[in-house]
Design an enzyme around this catalytic site. Structure first.
Site, PDB file in Angstrom:
ATOM      1  N   LYS A 181       0.834  -1.213   0.000  1.00 28.80           N
ATOM      2  CA  LYS A 181       0.000   0.000   0.000  1.00 28.80           C
ATOM      3  C   LYS A 181       0.865   1.257   0.000  1.00 28.80           C
ATOM      4  CE  LYS A 181      -2.290  -0.829   3.851  1.00 28.80           C
ATOM      5  NZ  LYS A 181      -1.706  -2.118   4.262  1.00 28.80           N
ATOM      6  N   ARG A 200      -9.532   0.731   9.281  1.00 35.97           N
ATOM      7  CA  ARG A 200      -9.059  -0.623   9.573  1.00 35.97           C
ATOM      8  C   ARG A 200     -10.101  -1.446  10.328  1.00 35.97           C
ATOM      9  NH1 ARG A 200      -3.317   0.498   9.475  1.00 35.97           N
ATOM     10  NH2 ARG A 200      -2.000  -1.303   9.767  1.00 35.97           N
ATOM     11  N   ARG A 240      11.116  -0.759  11.581  1.00 35.98           N
ATOM     12  CA  ARG A 240       9.949  -0.484  12.422  1.00 35.98           C
ATOM     13  C   ARG A 240       9.886  -1.463  13.586  1.00 35.98           C
ATOM     14  NH1 ARG A 240       4.787   0.207   8.517  1.00 35.98           N
ATOM     15  NH2 ARG A 240       3.883  -0.861  10.308  1.00 35.98           N
ATOM     16  N   ARG A 245      -0.331  -8.541  13.692  1.00 40.68           N
ATOM     17  CA  ARG A 245      -0.870  -7.586  12.714  1.00 40.68           C
ATOM     18  C   ARG A 245      -1.722  -8.299  11.661  1.00 40.68           C
ATOM     19  NH1 ARG A 245       4.492  -5.000  10.850  1.00 40.68           N
ATOM     20  NH2 ARG A 245       3.254  -3.761   9.391  1.00 40.68           N
TER      21      ARG A 245
HETATM   22  P1  AMP Z   1       0.763   0.739   9.430  1.00 34.36           P
HETATM   23  O1  AMP Z   1       1.923   1.644   9.232  1.00 34.36           O
HETATM   24  O2  AMP Z   1      -0.435   1.129   8.615  1.00 34.36           O
HETATM   25  O3  AMP Z   1       1.116  -0.719   9.235  1.00 34.36           O
HETATM   26  O4  AMP Z   1       0.306   0.902  10.950  1.00 34.36           O
HETATM   27  C1  AMP Z   1       1.177   0.555  12.001  1.00 34.36           C
HETATM   28  C2  AMP Z   1       0.400   0.350  13.294  1.00 34.36           C
HETATM   29  O5  AMP Z   1      -0.269   1.552  13.647  1.00 34.36           O
HETATM   30  C3  AMP Z   1      -0.703  -0.700  13.217  1.00 34.36           C
HETATM   31  O6  AMP Z   1      -0.230  -2.009  13.424  1.00 34.36           O
HETATM   32  C4  AMP Z   1      -1.610  -0.227  14.355  1.00 34.36           C
HETATM   33  O7  AMP Z   1      -1.076  -0.542  15.624  1.00 34.36           O
HETATM   34  C5  AMP Z   1      -1.546   1.275  14.204  1.00 34.36           C
HETATM   35  N1  AMP Z   1      -2.570   1.778  13.272  1.00 34.36           N
HETATM   36  C6  AMP Z   1      -2.364   2.407  12.079  1.00 34.36           C
HETATM   37  N2  AMP Z   1      -3.522   2.744  11.499  1.00 34.36           N
HETATM   38  C7  AMP Z   1      -4.495   2.302  12.339  1.00 34.36           C
HETATM   39  C8  AMP Z   1      -5.914   2.318  12.281  1.00 34.36           C
HETATM   40  N3  AMP Z   1      -6.560   2.865  11.240  1.00 34.36           N
HETATM   41  N4  AMP Z   1      -6.593   1.767  13.323  1.00 34.36           N
HETATM   42  C9  AMP Z   1      -5.953   1.221  14.380  1.00 34.36           C
HETATM   43  N5  AMP Z   1      -4.625   1.159  14.482  1.00 34.36           N
HETATM   44  C10 AMP Z   1      -3.890   1.680  13.465  1.00 34.36           C
END
Ligand code: AMP
Length: 193
Positions: free
Chosen positions: A13, A88, A139, A150
């Site tokens: 993404k 999400r 990360r 995740r």
């Molecule tokens: P990402 O960079 O999109 O993979 O997000 C990293 C982490 O941030 C996720 O594993 C969640 O812990 C948190 N996170 C990001 N976006 C959301 C969302 N829309 N709802 C809940 N947690 C989120």
């Protein structure tokens, strides 16, 4: 262009969002990036989000909806935006529908990147390796334990978001297993169609 990119962690993404940013001249709104910035800055939101993010779980709907609500009102989002990592959960999707209606904004498309789950772990390991090779910091949640959580969160809480958009006739699905350029082309076709 107001667009949502859906797909599991490691689906690509972020990579595709970067290309769409260039093509359309609109910002990528990644709740993950915004939350990581909040953690780094040590804000109240960051302090609440840090542990759950590191474990691989989802931050509360209330927090992320609040972040997006403020962000889409900023000047650079007036022409459009790409939502990456939000919504999400179905509750987030419903909140977004209401938020957009309140702001008199309309979504142009919801694009889902479909990826074989077995390939994802390899992708995430690769992402970590490439980050290290480029001198960056991996990360905190790009490790096998957090990644499994995740993926579980995706399956249980985010996969129903695709069904939500399919149900209201807005979902377009693209094969995220294809080479990166092919995925980009498929997204562009989906947006044109
Ligand atoms: P990402 O960079 O999109 O993979 O997000 C990293 C982490 O941030 C996720 O594993 C969640 O812990 C948190 N996170 C990001 N976006 C959301 C969302 N829309 N709802 C809940 N947690 C989120």
């Amino acid at each position: 262009m107001k667009l949502i990119l859906l797909g599991p962690p490691g689906a690509g993404k972020g990579t595709q969002a970067t290309r769409l940013v260039e093509k359309f001249g609109i910002p990528q709104l990644s709740t993950g990036d915004m939350l990581r910035a909040a953690v780094k800055a040590g804000t109240a939101v960051g302090l609440k989000a840090k542990a759950v993010m590191e474990s691989g779980g989802l931050v509360s709907d209330e927090i992320v909806i609040g972040i997006i609500k403020d962000r889409i009102k900023e000047a650079d989002a007036a022409k459009g935006f790409i939502l990456d990592g939000f919504p999400r959960t179905v509750a987030q999707a419903e909140a977004l529908t209401k938020l957009l209606a309140d702001e008199k904004m309309k979504l142009d498309a919801v694009v889902e990147l479909k990826v074989d789950e077995k390939a994802l772990m390899a992708r995430i390991e690769n992402r970590a390796r490439e980050t290290v090779a480029a001198g960056g910091t991996v990360r905190a949640d790009d490790n096998p334990e957090s990644f499994k959580i995740r993926l579980d969160a995706y399956r249980e809480q985010t996969a129903p978001v695709s069904a939500y958009y399919a149900g209201i006739g807005e979902l377009k699905t693209v094969d995220g297993m294809a080479p990166i350029d092919e995925v980009t082309k498929a997204i562009n076709r989906a947006l044109a169609g």
